[in-house]
Write a protein that holds these residues in place. Structure first.
Motif, mmCIF file in Angstrom:
data_model
loop_
_atom_site.group_PDB
_atom_site.id
_atom_site.type_symbol
_atom_site.label_atom_id
_atom_site.label_comp_id
_atom_site.label_asym_id
_atom_site.label_seq_id
_atom_site.Cartn_x
_atom_site.Cartn_y
_atom_site.Cartn_z
ATOM 1 N N LYS A 113 0.936 -1.734 -0.331
ATOM 2 C CA LYS A 113 0.374 -0.459 0.426
ATOM 3 C C LYS A 113 0.557 1.019 -0.317
ATOM 4 C CE LYS A 113 -4.109 -1.791 1.257
ATOM 5 N NZ LYS A 113 -4.267 -3.125 0.310
ATOM 6 N N ASP A 114 1.337 2.163 -1.345
ATOM 7 C CA ASP A 114 1.762 3.262 -1.558
ATOM 8 C C ASP A 114 1.462 3.877 -2.251
ATOM 9 O OD1 ASP A 114 3.674 5.230 -1.854
ATOM 10 O OD2 ASP A 114 5.422 3.588 -1.917
ATOM 11 N N HIS A 115 1.114 5.335 -1.671
ATOM 12 C CA HIS A 115 -0.147 5.678 -2.510
ATOM 13 C C HIS A 115 0.885 7.140 -3.988
ATOM 14 C CE1 HIS A 115 2.140 9.137 0.622
ATOM 15 N NE2 HIS A 115 2.182 9.604 -0.770
ATOM 16 N N LEU A 116 1.903 6.609 -3.123
ATOM 17 C CA LEU A 116 2.805 7.115 -4.711
ATOM 18 C C LEU A 116 2.936 5.916 -5.423
ATOM 19 C CD1 LEU A 116 6.051 8.500 -2.926
ATOM 20 C CD2 LEU A 116 4.027 10.075 -3.814
ATOM 21 N N ASN A 117 2.369 4.670 -5.388
ATOM 22 C CA ASN A 117 2.351 4.040 -6.876
ATOM 23 C C ASN A 117 1.250 4.199 -8.231
ATOM 24 O OD1 ASN A 117 4.669 2.036 -6.230
ATOM 25 N ND2 ASN A 117 2.955 0.922 -4.803
ATOM 26 N N LEU A 118 1.960 3.683 -9.102
ATOM 27 C CA LEU A 118 1.367 4.269 -10.375
ATOM 28 C C LEU A 118 -0.160 2.442 -10.607
ATOM 29 C CD1 LEU A 118 3.989 5.664 -12.756
ATOM 30 C CD2 LEU A 118 2.252 6.975 -12.122
ATOM 31 N N SER A 160 -2.294 6.837 -13.614
ATOM 32 C CA SER A 160 -1.709 7.417 -12.399
ATOM 33 C C SER A 160 -1.569 7.276 -11.640
ATOM 34 C CB SER A 160 -2.954 8.809 -11.810
ATOM 35 O OG SER A 160 -4.563 8.220 -11.837
ATOM 36 N N LYS A 161 -1.338 7.883 -9.981
ATOM 37 C CA LYS A 161 -1.511 7.777 -8.874
ATOM 38 C C LYS A 161 -3.001 7.212 -8.435
ATOM 39 C CE LYS A 161 3.081 9.746 -8.307
ATOM 40 N NZ LYS A 161 3.922 10.404 -8.045
#
Ligand SMILES: Cc1cc2nc3c(=O)[nH]c(=O)nc-3n(C[C@H](O)[C@H](O)[C@H](O)COP(=O)(O)OP(=O)(O)OC[C@H]3O[C@@H](n4cnc5c(N)ncnc54)[C@H](O)[C@@H]3O)c2cc1C
Length: 355
Positions: free
Chosen positions: A134-139, A194-195
């Protein structure tokens, strides 16, 4: 509790493709297989499309195929041919039905809703349930598509539209994708790269309505089916475990720049079937490292320069479409890779190497 030789966790695309491949090659005559699948019923929930660069078991589930496609950026359209590798669309409803009918013939194959219902200690496990960091920076590639029917003939069903960038970008990468199944039926999809840290792109229904009514100028239509999804453009977490292999999205079968996964799943299933007698010692199957490397660079450019991506995709297809299709489907040779790399904006990509 009952024990099985093999367990497949997740009876979706990868799990069922593998079970089918093993069954039709008679690898389950003297072996038992449990498939763990929580869904209550199988019904159409996805449309899998791809350029057919290799044979697969599901030609009879193809809803439609095309030998021509187009790409649009504002003010420009590129018409391209793909007669060497037709683009196919598979109806997941037909796929589930075909496989489940076949698997039912073999008593050694049993479905369960939960792995806790069986003893899995001594089984070899094929897992298709991904663990995503869980990483909000992933595309992500996230999208919503609707199938529509029009009263009068409206579409040219000889050509599909791969990417129409002539739409709002909202500082991300956004395009519409249209698959005309007949002259009055089509799948129209709004797609974002997108993110997912905000929901400002999630007004999918409005985007689709505006595109159909204002951009295509189509007023009389009805929606007959809707699908929504998100494909991670990063690899799921992978912990090597004895007697366990990840398959499908969980097994890294997604091509990160495109989201294409279906054919890679089919090739992985064949690889497992060929090595099933000695599966614990088989080499890990993965998408060729050169594509993993090139996709990573491409996604870095996409993240830094979303505004350049429509042009980059448009120009990429100015190389021979056959070469681009082979590249995007992991089948290109060194010279074909180079011809694509040379089409990219040099300095943008070189800088991306060092981000
Ligand atoms: C809407 C959509 C459209 C797509 N279109 C394309 C396309 O056009 N072309 C292409 O190449 N790729 C496409 N993809 C990407 C990819 O091909 C699909 O996601 C494909 O279904 C991946 O197969 P899978 O088996 O890994 O996952 P899934 O098909 O999602 O299967 C996973 C299964 O695991 C089950 N499950 C979930 N939790 C558990 C649990 N705890 N225990 C056991 N089972 C569980 C689920 O019910 C599901 O049946 C699309 C993806 C989506 C979401």
């Amino acid at each position: 509790m009952k024990e099985f030789d093999y367990i497949i966790i997740g009876g979706g695309c990868a799990g069922l493709s593998l079970a089918y491949e093993l069954e039709i090659h008679e690898k389950l005559k003297d072996k038992t297989l449990a498939i763990i699948e929580p869904r209550q019923e199988y019904k159409k929930d996805k449309t899998w499309s791809f350029w057919k660069v290799t044979p697969h078991n599901f030609d009879d589930c193809v809803k439609k195929k095309w030998e021509n496609f187009s790409i649009n950026i504002p003010g420009k359209t590129n018409h391209l041919e793909c007669n060497n590798y037709p683009y196919q669309s598979i109806d997941s409803g037909l796929f589930y039905e075909k496989i489940n009918n076949k698997l039912r013939e073999n008593e050694n194959i049993v479905f369960f809703k939960d792995i806790k219902e069986i003893n899995s200690k001594n089984s070899f496990i094929f897992n298709s349930v991904p663990t995503l960091k869980k990483d909000h920076l992933n595309l992500w590639q996230h999208f919503c598509g609707v199938e529509i029917e029009t009263q009068n003939d409206f579409f040219d069903d000889n050509i599909f539209n791969l990417m129409d960038f002539d739409c709002e970008q909202r500082e991300n990468v956004h395009f519409f994708y249209t698959l005309p199944y007949t002259k009055n039926k089509a799948l129209i999809e709004t797609t974002w790269l997108s993110k997912m840290n905000n929901s400002s792109q999630k007004d999918y229904d409005k985007q689709i309505k505006d595109y159909i009514e204002k951009h295509l100028n189509l007023k009389n239509y009805k929606i007959t089916y809707r699908e929504e999804g998100a494909i991670p453009l990063f690899y799921p977490l992978h912990e090597k475990e004895e007697n366990k292999i990840n398959i499908g999205t969980a097994g890294g079968m997604t091509r990160l720049t495109t989201g294409y996964t279906f054919l890679n799943i089919q090739e992985h299933s064949k690889y497992i079937r060929k090595n099933i007698e000695n599966i614990s010692n088989a080499k890990k199957y993965e998408i060729n490292k050169k594509y993993q490397f090139l996709d990573e660079i491409f996604l870095r450019v996409l993240e830094k320069h979303p505004e350049k991506m429509s042009d980059i995709f448009f120009k990429m297809f100015r190389t021979s479409p056959k070469t681009v299709i082979k590249f995007l489907s992991n089948k290109s040779n060194f010279f074909e890779d180079l011809s694509i790399i040379f089409k990219m904006p040099k300095w943008t990509f070189i800088r991306a190497l060092f981000y």
